[in-house]
Design a protein around this motif. Sequence first.
Motif, PDB file in Angstrom:
ATOM      1  N   ARG A  96       0.846  -1.208   0.000  1.00 55.36           N
ATOM      2  CA  ARG A  96       0.000   0.000   0.000  1.00 55.36           C
ATOM      3  C   ARG A  96       0.870   1.243   0.000  1.00 55.36           C
ATOM      4  O   ARG A  96       0.607   2.207  -0.724  1.00 55.36           O
ATOM      5  CB  ARG A  96      -0.854   0.042   1.274  1.00 55.36           C
ATOM      6  N   THR A 145      -7.483  -0.625  -8.295  1.00 57.89           N
ATOM      7  CA  THR A 145      -7.241   0.430  -7.299  1.00 57.89           C
ATOM      8  C   THR A 145      -5.816   0.955  -7.394  1.00 57.89           C
ATOM      9  O   THR A 145      -5.575   2.160  -7.348  1.00 57.89           O
ATOM     10  CB  THR A 145      -7.451  -0.153  -5.877  1.00 57.89           C
ATOM     11  N   PHE A 159      -5.854  12.252  -3.750  1.00 61.26           N
ATOM     12  CA  PHE A 159      -6.741  12.799  -2.710  1.00 61.26           C
ATOM     13  C   PHE A 159      -7.107  14.254  -3.023  1.00 61.26           C
ATOM     14  O   PHE A 159      -8.253  14.671  -2.840  1.00 61.26           O
ATOM     15  CB  PHE A 159      -6.003  12.706  -1.370  1.00 61.26           C
ATOM     16  N   GLY A 164     -10.784  13.698  -1.706  1.00 58.72           N
ATOM     17  CA  GLY A 164     -11.073  12.492  -0.921  1.00 58.72           C
ATOM     18  C   GLY A 164     -10.715  11.285  -1.759  1.00 58.72           C
ATOM     19  O   GLY A 164      -9.917  11.396  -2.689  1.00 58.72           O
ATOM     20  N   PHE A 165     -11.301  10.124  -1.436  1.00 56.07           N
ATOM     21  CA  PHE A 165     -11.012   8.909  -2.213  1.00 56.07           C
ATOM     22  C   PHE A 165     -11.889   8.848  -3.457  1.00 56.07           C
ATOM     23  O   PHE A 165     -13.112   8.938  -3.363  1.00 56.07           O
ATOM     24  CB  PHE A 165     -11.256   7.656  -1.360  1.00 56.07           C
ATOM     25  N   LEU A 167     -11.813   6.186  -5.490  1.00 59.72           N
ATOM     26  CA  LEU A 167     -11.565   4.796  -5.918  1.00 59.72           C
ATOM     27  C   LEU A 167     -12.861   4.038  -6.151  1.00 59.72           C
ATOM     28  O   LEU A 167     -13.856   4.314  -5.518  1.00 59.72           O
ATOM     29  CB  LEU A 167     -10.728   4.077  -4.846  1.00 59.72           C
TER      30      LEU A 167
ATOM     31  N   ILE B  25     -14.696   1.396   0.812  1.00 57.37           N
ATOM     32  CA  ILE B  25     -14.233   2.587   1.528  1.00 57.37           C
ATOM     33  C   ILE B  25     -15.040   2.620   2.815  1.00 57.37           C
ATOM     34  O   ILE B  25     -16.274   2.614   2.786  1.00 57.37           O
ATOM     35  CB  ILE B  25     -14.425   3.859   0.676  1.00 57.37           C
ATOM     36  N   SER B 147     -10.214  12.576   6.273  1.00 61.21           N
ATOM     37  CA  SER B 147     -11.543  12.153   5.794  1.00 61.21           C
ATOM     38  C   SER B 147     -12.303  11.258   6.773  1.00 61.21           C
ATOM     39  O   SER B 147     -13.509  11.074   6.646  1.00 61.21           O
ATOM     40  CB  SER B 147     -11.387  11.394   4.469  1.00 61.21           C
ATOM     41  N   LYS B 149     -11.964   8.193   6.738  1.00 56.73           N
ATOM     42  CA  LYS B 149     -12.209   6.963   5.963  1.00 56.73           C
ATOM     43  C   LYS B 149     -10.899   6.392   5.426  1.00 56.73           C
ATOM     44  O   LYS B 149      -9.898   7.089   5.347  1.00 56.73           O
ATOM     45  CB  LYS B 149     -13.093   7.289   4.749  1.00 56.73           C
ATOM     46  N   LEU B 150     -10.964   5.138   5.006  1.00 54.79           N
ATOM     47  CA  LEU B 150      -9.847   4.548   4.278  1.00 54.79           C
ATOM     48  C   LEU B 150     -10.380   3.428   3.390  1.00 54.79           C
ATOM     49  O   LEU B 150     -11.420   2.837   3.697  1.00 54.79           O
ATOM     50  CB  LEU B 150      -8.799   3.988   5.248  1.00 54.79           C
ATOM     51  N   TRP B 151      -9.671   3.154   2.287  1.00 53.65           N
ATOM     52  CA  TRP B 151     -10.083   2.017   1.451  1.00 53.65           C
ATOM     53  C   TRP B 151      -9.436   0.746   1.988  1.00 53.65           C
ATOM     54  O   TRP B 151      -8.320   0.769   2.502  1.00 53.65           O
ATOM     55  CB  TRP B 151      -9.764   2.244  -0.026  1.00 53.65           C
TER      56      TRP B 151
END
Lengths: 167, 417
Positions: A96, A145, A159, A164-165, A167, B25, B147, B149-151
Amino acid sequence: MLLKGASHRTKITDDINTDYIISGRYKFKIQDPYELAKHVMEDLDPDFFSKITKGDFIVAGRNFGCGSSREQAPMSIKYAGISAVIAKSFARIFYRNCFNLGLPLIECDTDNIDDGDALEIDLDKGILKNITKSLEIKIKPFPKTMQTLLEDGGLVSHFKKHKGFGL
Amino acid sequence: MGKTIAEKILSAHSGKDANAGDIVIADLDFMIGQDGTSGVAIDVFNKMEGGKVFDPSKVAIIIDHSSPSPNEGVSAIHKKIREFSKAQGISLFDIGCGVCHQITPEMGFVVPGNLVIGADSHTCTYGAINVFSTGIGSTDLAAGMISGKLWFKVPETIKFQINGKWPKGVFSKDLILKIIGDIGADGATYMATEFVGPAIEDLSVDARFTISNMAIEMGGKAGLMNADKKTIEWVRSHSKKTFTPVESDKDAKFAKTMEYDVSKLSPQIAKPHTVDNVSPIEAIEGLEIQQGFIGTCTNGRLEDLEIAAKILKGKKVNAGCRLIVAPASKSIFIEAMKKGLVQTIMDAGGVFVTPGCGPCVGTHNGVPSDGEKVLSTANRNFKGRMGNNKAEIYLGSPATVAASVIEGKIADSRKYM
């Protein structure tokens, strides 16, 4: 995308952990990534950094990057000028962290790559060419991803781009 | 189709029907950083134009890896962390509070069913109290702080069924070393692990943390256990948060199940330079050591100090050997003092250092010399880990370390029971 460079291998090939990539002696006190990079893989080969030409590859066996979550490990690889790490498999946190920094990790059979071999990686075709040995090695495609993170240049720019995400 | 603990927690936090292999997420209940990783996380937070942390009550930074600071480089990072924590209003645990993986559950920040990330690979420790917690890097922590959050890739799960009665002198550390030796350093890569069975239920919560803590040493993403009566009592005595424990369904799909019977287990030792290089004590006892270390997020808890003190009572650390002890938190240190454990260990010749990571990460508090052999209760024995790549590190339980420093060589703790 086409990546070209020479292979760098150490005597130890499996389970190269993040302490080997960058020792706690340095990572806890040095904040400048270029300074950290000078100590990359030092405990396995004291001259490792001095042998790298920009664009080269680190090549290893199984479970590369196991151990600590220290992002200083992929950082010191990236700032040493390495364009990708090639291994049979990678540990999860390290995996990651590298894509978050925009550093591609190539999963493939590495038994036929020796230290110093000239390599060429075609990321679009999923082929690694060992020029020295006139061999073609198939590489595992990136998960979607990870492809997105790489295309965006890592998680920071991803980001910011998506607020933000995305994905 | 039934679900595992990992699938259930990631479903509940993502609002999706999450199954192994899916990318989700998910909302985070809590996140931590430590002084080795938070400096970079703060830099990335600023690069991402983070502004304010999404919820200051859900973020903590613990200064534990090099604490107090051994040099000006570390001091600069500590200063950056203190300034960030103050400006953001997040919890800061400064020098001497203890190891992040003791502080986080001890302060009641995490409770069963939670989803937690930490910029430290041993964040998997809280799996022992039914928390899906996992280690991530500094960039992921920065994204999480902004955020909330995380994936996640939803992991498959390996189930470890642990049966039998614990023999005297054999502990949870011996079991987890045995498992890692069998499955290998990458045996659970990208997978969650679940530890169930009567031998797990017989363990205290302190002893369970030791097992979950080391899930990462086989590549695991989480080291989960069910919340039983002991867990619930422990969590209620540390936290006011409400919670709902999560268990795997009977028809949940596991990648594989491995069974162990602890009745036949002997003390185990991980030899240099990998954690999966494991031998039973019988194969290695008698090897001379120069340093013993009791502490860390693996084995620096009150029960560990009690076990060590019981063995060391009235004995002396061998003249050819040193013993360093780092309690995992300030409250453990104080409790150990009240119980007389500190006095007992010091009378035997042990040396106490500041609650925190101690010499485990090689920055201070007991860097070994060239050619020296160290027997440690920590979770890693990589070459150079303790600050000298010409030293050798062996891993064992607190009982094994206590017995060994008396003899000055690796010893079988069962004869001291």
